[in-house]
Scaffold this motif. Structure first.
Motif, PDB file in Angstrom:
ATOM      1  N   VAL A  75       0.844  -1.195   0.000  1.00 24.60           N
ATOM      2  CA  VAL A  75       0.000   0.000   0.000  1.00 24.60           C
ATOM      3  C   VAL A  75       0.881   1.248   0.000  1.00 24.60           C
ATOM      4  O   VAL A  75       1.976   1.253   0.570  1.00 24.60           O
ATOM      5  CB  VAL A  75      -0.968   0.041   1.203  1.00 24.60           C
ATOM      6  N   PRO A  76       0.381   2.322  -0.616  1.00 23.23           N
ATOM      7  CA  PRO A  76       1.104   3.593  -0.547  1.00 23.23           C
ATOM      8  C   PRO A  76       1.107   4.106   0.891  1.00 23.23           C
ATOM      9  O   PRO A  76       0.219   3.773   1.677  1.00 23.23           O
ATOM     10  CB  PRO A  76       0.288   4.525  -1.439  1.00 23.23           C
ATOM     11  N   ALA A  77       2.091   4.897   1.204  1.00 23.89           N
ATOM     12  CA  ALA A  77       2.191   5.467   2.550  1.00 23.89           C
ATOM     13  C   ALA A  77       2.886   6.814   2.471  1.00 23.89           C
ATOM     14  O   ALA A  77       3.601   7.095   1.508  1.00 23.89           O
ATOM     15  CB  ALA A  77       2.958   4.525   3.467  1.00 23.89           C
ATOM     16  N   GLN A  78       2.670   7.608   3.493  1.00 22.07           N
ATOM     17  CA  GLN A  78       3.386   8.867   3.640  1.00 22.07           C
ATOM     18  C   GLN A  78       4.405   8.680   4.749  1.00 22.07           C
ATOM     19  O   GLN A  78       4.100   8.061   5.785  1.00 22.07           O
ATOM     20  CB  GLN A  78       2.427   9.992   3.992  1.00 22.07           C
ATOM     21  N   PHE A  79       5.606   9.196   4.521  1.00 25.18           N
ATOM     22  CA  PHE A  79       6.684   9.073   5.499  1.00 25.18           C
ATOM     23  C   PHE A  79       7.258  10.442   5.809  1.00 25.18           C
ATOM     24  O   PHE A  79       7.479  11.247   4.912  1.00 25.18           O
ATOM     25  CB  PHE A  79       7.834   8.217   4.949  1.00 25.18           C
ATOM     26  N   LYS A  80       7.502  10.680   7.082  1.00 26.87           N
ATOM     27  CA  LYS A  80       8.307  11.806   7.543  1.00 26.87           C
ATOM     28  C   LYS A  80       9.305  11.182   8.490  1.00 26.87           C
ATOM     29  O   LYS A  80       8.935  10.367   9.346  1.00 26.87           O
ATOM     30  CB  LYS A  80       7.465  12.849   8.262  1.00 26.87           C
ATOM     31  N   GLY A  81      10.556  11.538   8.327  1.00 25.23           N
ATOM     32  CA  GLY A  81      11.521  10.903   9.208  1.00 25.23           C
ATOM     33  C   GLY A  81      12.861  11.585   9.232  1.00 25.23           C
ATOM     34  O   GLY A  81      13.145  12.486   8.445  1.00 25.23           O
ATOM     35  N   ARG A  82      13.655  11.104  10.152  1.00 21.17           N
ATOM     36  CA  ARG A  82      15.009  11.607  10.280  1.00 21.17           C
ATOM     37  C   ARG A  82      15.924  10.484  10.738  1.00 21.17           C
ATOM     38  O   ARG A  82      15.471   9.453  11.247  1.00 21.17           O
ATOM     39  CB  ARG A  82      15.072  12.791  11.244  1.00 21.17           C
ATOM     40  N   ARG A 117      23.553   4.451  13.934  1.00 24.36           N
ATOM     41  CA  ARG A 117      22.652   5.407  13.279  1.00 24.36           C
ATOM     42  C   ARG A 117      21.250   5.172  13.834  1.00 24.36           C
ATOM     43  O   ARG A 117      20.774   4.038  13.884  1.00 24.36           O
ATOM     44  CB  ARG A 117      22.684   5.142  11.776  1.00 24.36           C
ATOM     45  N   PHE A 118      20.577   6.228  14.258  1.00 29.44           N
ATOM     46  CA  PHE A 118      19.230   6.150  14.794  1.00 29.44           C
ATOM     47  C   PHE A 118      18.238   6.618  13.739  1.00 29.44           C
ATOM     48  O   PHE A 118      18.529   7.547  12.974  1.00 29.44           O
ATOM     49  CB  PHE A 118      19.099   7.012  16.055  1.00 29.44           C
ATOM     50  N   PHE A 119      17.064   6.006  13.727  1.00 28.61           N
ATOM     51  CA  PHE A 119      16.024   6.341  12.757  1.00 28.61           C
ATOM     52  C   PHE A 119      14.709   6.541  13.492  1.00 28.61           C
ATOM     53  O   PHE A 119      14.393   5.790  14.423  1.00 28.61           O
ATOM     54  CB  PHE A 119      15.850   5.209  11.733  1.00 28.61           C
ATOM     55  N   GLU A 120      13.967   7.526  13.043  1.00 29.37           N
ATOM     56  CA  GLU A 120      12.640   7.806  13.589  1.00 29.37           C
ATOM     57  C   GLU A 120      11.745   8.180  12.404  1.00 29.37           C
ATOM     58  O   GLU A 120      12.029   9.141  11.693  1.00 29.37           O
ATOM     59  CB  GLU A 120      12.736   8.955  14.580  1.00 29.37           C
ATOM     60  N   LEU A 121      10.704   7.372  12.190  1.00 25.74           N
ATOM     61  CA  LEU A 121       9.812   7.584  11.051  1.00 25.74           C
ATOM     62  C   LEU A 121       8.375   7.673  11.512  1.00 25.74           C
ATOM     63  O   LEU A 121       7.925   6.851  12.316  1.00 25.74           O
ATOM     64  CB  LEU A 121       9.900   6.423  10.063  1.00 25.74           C
ATOM     65  N   ASN A 122       7.645   8.640  10.989  1.00 25.94           N
ATOM     66  CA  ASN A 122       6.193   8.670  11.107  1.00 25.94           C
ATOM     67  C   ASN A 122       5.659   8.052   9.827  1.00 25.94           C
ATOM     68  O   ASN A 122       5.972   8.535   8.731  1.00 25.94           O
ATOM     69  CB  ASN A 122       5.673  10.106  11.257  1.00 25.94           C
ATOM     70  N   GLY A 127      -5.312   4.416   4.041  1.00 27.90           N
ATOM     71  CA  GLY A 127      -6.383   3.672   4.689  1.00 27.90           C
ATOM     72  C   GLY A 127      -6.256   3.593   6.200  1.00 27.90           C
ATOM     73  O   GLY A 127      -7.161   3.110   6.876  1.00 27.90           O
ATOM     74  N   ALA A 128      -5.134   4.059   6.754  1.00 26.81           N
ATOM     75  CA  ALA A 128      -4.956   4.053   8.207  1.00 26.81           C
ATOM     76  C   ALA A 128      -5.614   5.290   8.807  1.00 26.81           C
ATOM     77  O   ALA A 128      -5.709   6.329   8.168  1.00 26.81           O
ATOM     78  CB  ALA A 128      -3.479   4.019   8.565  1.00 26.81           C
ATOM     79  N   ARG A 129      -6.043   5.170  10.035  1.00 28.55           N
ATOM     80  CA  ARG A 129      -6.691   6.291  10.718  1.00 28.55           C
ATOM     81  C   ARG A 129      -5.685   7.262  11.319  1.00 28.55           C
ATOM     82  O   ARG A 129      -6.004   8.410  11.555  1.00 28.55           O
ATOM     83  CB  ARG A 129      -7.609   5.770  11.813  1.00 28.55           C
ATOM     84  N   ARG A 130      -4.480   6.766  11.599  1.00 32.07           N
ATOM     85  CA  ARG A 130      -3.470   7.622  12.211  1.00 32.07           C
ATOM     86  C   ARG A 130      -2.079   7.132  11.815  1.00 32.07           C
ATOM     87  O   ARG A 130      -1.910   5.992  11.401  1.00 32.07           O
ATOM     88  CB  ARG A 130      -3.605   7.641  13.723  1.00 32.07           C
ATOM     89  N   SER A 131      -1.119   8.010  11.972  1.00 37.28           N
ATOM     90  CA  SER A 131       0.262   7.625  11.676  1.00 37.28           C
ATOM     91  C   SER A 131       0.828   6.847  12.859  1.00 37.28           C
ATOM     92  O   SER A 131       0.341   6.954  13.988  1.00 37.28           O
ATOM     93  CB  SER A 131       1.119   8.847  11.370  1.00 37.28           C
ATOM     94  N   GLU A 132       1.835   6.073  12.578  1.00 37.81           N
ATOM     95  CA  GLU A 132       2.527   5.289  13.602  1.00 37.81           C
ATOM     96  C   GLU A 132       3.983   5.727  13.643  1.00 37.81           C
ATOM     97  O   GLU A 132       4.555   6.129  12.632  1.00 37.81           O
ATOM     98  CB  GLU A 132       2.458   3.788  13.281  1.00 37.81           C
ATOM     99  N   LEU A 133       4.584   5.636  14.818  1.00 39.35           N
ATOM    100  CA  LEU A 133       5.976   6.019  14.997  1.00 39.35           C
ATOM    101  C   LEU A 133       6.837   4.762  15.010  1.00 39.35           C
ATOM    102  O   LEU A 133       6.616   3.851  15.813  1.00 39.35           O
ATOM    103  CB  LEU A 133       6.153   6.799  16.294  1.00 39.35           C
TER     104      LEU A 133
END
Length: 143
Positions: A75-82, A117-122, A127-133
């Protein structure tokens, strides 16, 4: 579902003992791996606009949804991360790759040899109701 070719390629090229990981968020599974860009053939790196260098790697992420019948689909998804280590903080810019039914996302970054290296992604799957960390870390070495 056909397994993503770049993701499959990355899994086949990983050094012994290094594997892809996954995190389950309800009906969605996020599969991810960090790969040195030198593991990717020059032609493939060019196709995906990856810079091949000993101090560069990329994060490859795919999201699968488990359907009512037990099958899965990308499925497509939106990502924000660092991503960060002791010396640098990088905001990740993801590129969506579609190959047939497969959908995955790649983001490249520089790293220092032997640093954790540390990663943090939203992650917000369609189709999801909320983002997950999603949080994880990985030690990366120059190849």
């Amino acid at each position: 579902m056909r397994f993503p070719r770049l993701l499959l390629l990355c899994l086949l090229l990983l050094p012994p003992g290094v594997q892809a990981a996954s995190e389950q968020f309800g009906r969605f599974e996020v599969i991810y791996t960090v790969v040195n860009t030198t593991f990717v053939e020059p032609r493939v790196a060019s196709l995906y606009q990856l810079v091949r260098a000993t101090d560069r790697a990329f994060l490859n992420v795919a999201v699968l949804e488990t359907l009512a019948d037990g099958s899965t689909r990308g499925v497509p998804a939106q990502f924000k991360g660092r991503s960060w280590d002791l010396f640098q903080n990088t905001f990740l810019e993801f590129t969506e790759v579609r190959e047939g039914d497969a959908i995955y996302y790649i983001a490249d970054f520089e790293f220092s040899d032997g640093e954790v290296r540390f990663f943090e992604l939203n992650v917000l799957p369609e189709g999801a109701r909320r983002s997950e960390l999603l949080r994880f870390h990985q030690k990366i070495y120059e190849e």
